[in-house]
Write an enzyme that holds these catalytic residues in place. Structure first.
Site, PDB file in Angstrom:
ATOM      1  N   ARG A 133     -88.776 -63.377 -11.816  1.00 23.71           N
ATOM      2  CA  ARG A 133     -90.076 -62.891 -12.300  1.00 23.71           C
ATOM      3  C   ARG A 133     -90.042 -61.398 -12.622  1.00 23.71           C
ATOM      4  O   ARG A 133     -90.854 -60.888 -13.373  1.00 23.71           O
ATOM      5  CB  ARG A 133     -91.155 -63.232 -11.267  1.00 23.71           C
ATOM      6  CG  ARG A 133     -92.566 -63.075 -11.759  1.00 23.71           C
ATOM      7  CD  ARG A 133     -93.574 -63.993 -11.022  1.00 23.71           C
ATOM      8  NE  ARG A 133     -93.295 -64.214  -9.621  1.00 23.71           N
ATOM      9  CZ  ARG A 133     -93.442 -63.307  -8.640  1.00 23.71           C
ATOM     10  NH1 ARG A 133     -93.895 -62.108  -8.915  1.00 23.71           N
ATOM     11  NH2 ARG A 133     -93.155 -63.628  -7.393  1.00 23.71           N
TER      12      ARG A 133
ATOM     13  N   TYR B 271    -106.814 -64.689 -34.168  1.00 17.73           N
ATOM     14  CA  TYR B 271    -106.381 -65.937 -33.547  1.00 17.73           C
ATOM     15  C   TYR B 271    -107.446 -66.434 -32.556  1.00 17.73           C
ATOM     16  O   TYR B 271    -108.010 -65.638 -31.794  1.00 17.73           O
ATOM     17  CB  TYR B 271    -105.044 -65.690 -32.829  1.00 17.73           C
ATOM     18  CG  TYR B 271    -104.524 -66.883 -32.109  1.00 17.73           C
ATOM     19  CD1 TYR B 271    -104.099 -68.006 -32.803  1.00 17.73           C
ATOM     20  CD2 TYR B 271    -104.467 -66.904 -30.721  1.00 17.73           C
ATOM     21  CE1 TYR B 271    -103.627 -69.113 -32.131  1.00 17.73           C
ATOM     22  CE2 TYR B 271    -103.987 -68.010 -30.040  1.00 17.73           C
ATOM     23  CZ  TYR B 271    -103.564 -69.111 -30.757  1.00 17.73           C
ATOM     24  OH  TYR B 271    -103.105 -70.212 -30.089  1.00 17.73           O
TER      25      TYR B 271
ATOM     26  N   ASP C 151    -101.598 -57.085 -33.039  1.00 16.84           N
ATOM     27  CA  ASP C 151    -100.919 -58.375 -33.035  1.00 16.84           C
ATOM     28  C   ASP C 151    -100.301 -58.547 -34.418  1.00 16.84           C
ATOM     29  O   ASP C 151    -100.998 -58.723 -35.414  1.00 16.84           O
ATOM     30  CB  ASP C 151    -101.930 -59.489 -32.725  1.00 16.84           C
ATOM     31  CG  ASP C 151    -101.278 -60.869 -32.615  1.00 16.84           C
ATOM     32  OD1 ASP C 151    -100.213 -61.078 -33.240  1.00 16.84           O
ATOM     33  OD2 ASP C 151    -101.845 -61.739 -31.936  1.00 16.84           O
TER      34      ASP C 151
ATOM     35  N   LYS D 206     -93.802 -68.382 -32.954  1.00 14.56           N
ATOM     36  CA  LYS D 206     -93.947 -68.640 -34.384  1.00 14.56           C
ATOM     37  C   LYS D 206     -92.650 -68.268 -35.117  1.00 14.56           C
ATOM     38  O   LYS D 206     -91.607 -68.760 -34.765  1.00 14.56           O
ATOM     39  CB  LYS D 206     -95.165 -67.875 -34.915  1.00 14.56           C
ATOM     40  CG  LYS D 206     -96.417 -68.004 -34.031  1.00 14.56           C
ATOM     41  CD  LYS D 206     -96.979 -69.409 -33.972  1.00 14.56           C
ATOM     42  CE  LYS D 206     -98.044 -69.588 -32.886  1.00 14.56           C
ATOM     43  NZ  LYS D 206     -99.115 -68.602 -32.893  1.00 14.56           N
TER      44      LYS D 206
HETATM   45  C1  LIG Z   1    -100.110 -68.273 -31.954  1.00 10.09           C
HETATM   46  C2  LIG Z   1    -100.684 -66.928 -31.889  1.00 10.09           C
HETATM   47  C3  LIG Z   1    -100.978 -66.309 -30.671  1.00 10.09           C
HETATM   48  C4  LIG Z   1    -100.779 -67.011 -29.358  1.00 10.09           C
HETATM   49  O1  LIG Z   1     -99.425 -67.211 -29.112  1.00 10.09           O
HETATM   50  P1  LIG Z   1     -98.872 -68.394 -28.155  1.00 10.09           P
HETATM   51  O2  LIG Z   1     -97.410 -68.161 -28.163  1.00 10.09           O
HETATM   52  O3  LIG Z   1     -99.308 -69.690 -28.754  1.00 10.09           O
HETATM   53  O4  LIG Z   1     -99.508 -68.163 -26.820  1.00 10.09           O
HETATM   54  C5  LIG Z   1    -101.478 -65.025 -30.691  1.00 10.09           C
HETATM   55  N1  LIG Z   1    -101.691 -64.376 -31.855  1.00 10.09           N
HETATM   56  C6  LIG Z   1    -101.442 -64.929 -33.040  1.00 10.09           C
HETATM   57  C7  LIG Z   1    -101.708 -64.179 -34.290  1.00 10.09           C
HETATM   58  C8  LIG Z   1    -100.927 -66.231 -33.099  1.00 10.09           C
HETATM   59  O5  LIG Z   1    -100.698 -66.799 -34.295  1.00 10.09           O
END
Ligand SMILES: *Cc1c(COP(=O)(O)O)cnc(C)c1O
Length: 399
Positions: free
Chosen positions: A53, A106, A176, A201
């Site tokens: 962790r 998101y 983000d 992604k």
């Molecule tokens: C998918 C996504 C998230 C969340 O990510 P996870 O890996 O599914 O927890 C956050 N921000 C954006 C822009 C996303 O497309």
């Protein structure tokens, strides 16, 4: 300066010896030679030789690669993108803190900010990114702890001017950058403090890992690590290794997917069943100038609104053949998503409307199939759903 595509190949190799492929360090714990060694490891921030962790060598290799690609001093991985966002918000804010965040982002982020934050006495002001200067106007000097932007934004591909956010004085500025990946933009170069990715992604890029990452100044990352160790949204070494492998090919994948999205978008714009197409690579994007200035590549994700609302949305989802109906993006398979019933289903009707999502909105992630095959599938689906022969689109044989 070395190109990002090259850095994606050379970065994150500190701990691999002569092996070209990264090793998976599965061990959750490490033998300690003495009490003194134990004390040292237990107290050392971000050690990778104590307990899983606290840190892991495989995860560190991925973190180092992301830090290099973002031009950051350090990066910290999490079990998911939401794990990363949760740590940024709850690790940096306290009761009475104020956050300025964008309305169009998101769905999980909106739910965290609108649903969880108020329970901890964290006040969130949502701003409309289509209004110039909205972020600056919402910042309260001495009170605003975080400014949170997402650009391009999921799923409507709204753009935020990174220079505008970077110029804000006082709050910690977080972006983000999941949709852009490090191949599209480097938010830290614009004065942003922390860049966040859902590596699930395009970064990992093969639909085989759930992973998040935050990059920025070492001090800030170490502070977040102090929270993350207790939060426990620890990245798996298997996912980090898959993601590091994914990063090696991100350059070519992102370029190919960007080109396909532009090709599909241009064709969709000319189709009578489509009311609006949104992609930063199209001249019709409301911030096309900003896109050219800010994004090296526009990315493989686009969204469009179908004439005919929910019925049309449902018919289209059932009519595609090559594209698969699934939630996520950035992988090899082209995916179609109906945001109103999936990624953004947790939003209230008002939040949904403010996010610009309608029942006829479709999000398309261009995969790595041949561009013309993707175009043919999407146009074919539109033609099948608008044809009046009465046959169910799903019942037609695949050719
Ligand atoms: C998918 C996504 C998230 C969340 O990510 P996870 O890996 O599914 O927890 C956050 N921000 C954006 C822009 C996303 O497309």
């Amino acid at each position: 300066m070395v190109a990002r595509e090259t850095l994606a190949i050379t970065a994150g190799r500190n701990d691999t010896g002569s092996a070209l492929a990264p090793a998976v360090w599965a061990s959750s714990t490490f033998q300690l030679a003495s009490l003194a060694e134990g004390r040292l490891q237990a107290m050392r921030p971000r050690t990778t030789r104590f307990y899983g962790r606290h840190g892991n060598p495989s995860v560190r290799a991925f973190e180092d690669a992301v830090a290099t690609l973002e031009g950051a001093e350090a990066a910290l991985a999490f079990a998911s993108g939401m794990g990363a966002l949760c740590a940024v918000v709850l690790g940096l804010c306290r009761q009475g803190s104020h956050i300025v965040a964008q309305r169009q982002c998101y769905g999980g982020t909106t739910q965290l900010l609108a649903g969880v934050c108020p329970r901890f006495g964290i006040d969130v002001t949502f701003v409309d990114v289509t209004v110039p200067g909205a972020f600056a106007a919402a910042v309260r000097p001495g009170e605003t702890m975080l400014v949170l932007a997402e650009t391009p934004a999921n799923p409507r591909l709204d753009l935020v001017d990174l220079d505008e956010i970077g110029a804000l004085v006082g709050p910690i500025k977080v972006v983000d950058s999941t949709l852009a990946t490090p191949m599209g933009q480097q938010p830290l170069e614009h004065g942003i403090d922390l860049v966040v990715h859902s590596a699930t992604k395009a970064m990992a890029g093969h639909n085989d890992a759930v992973l998040g990452v935050v990059a920025g100044e070492r001090n800030l990352i170490e502070w977040l690590w102090g929270f993350a160790v207790l939060q426990g949204a620890t990245a798996s070494p298997y996912d980090a290794t898959n993601a590091l492998r994914g990063l090696r090919t991100l350059g070519v994948r992102f370029r190919q997917q960007s080109a396909s999205a532009v090709a599909v978008g241009e064709r969709l714009e000319r189709h009578p069943a489509v009311a609006e197409v949104r992609h930063p690579g199209l001249a019709s994007h409301p911030r096309a100038d900003l896109a050219r200035r800010q994004l090296r590549l526009p990315g493989g994700l686009l969204s469009f609104d179908l004439v005919g609302g929910l019925a049309a949305g449902e018919a289209f989802m059932g009519a595609v053949q090559l594209c698969l109906a699934a939630t996520s993006f950035g992988g090899p398979e082209s995916l179609v998503t109906h945001p109103a019933s999936t990624t953004h289903a947790g939003l209230t009707p008002e939040e949904m409307a403010e996010s610009g999502i309608s029942p006829g909105t479709i999000r398309l992630s261009c995969g790595l199939e041949d561009t013309e095959d993707i175009v043919a599938d999407v146009l074919g689906a539109l033609d099948r759903m608008t044809s009046d022969d009465g046959s169910s689109p799903a019942a037609r044989p695949a050719d």
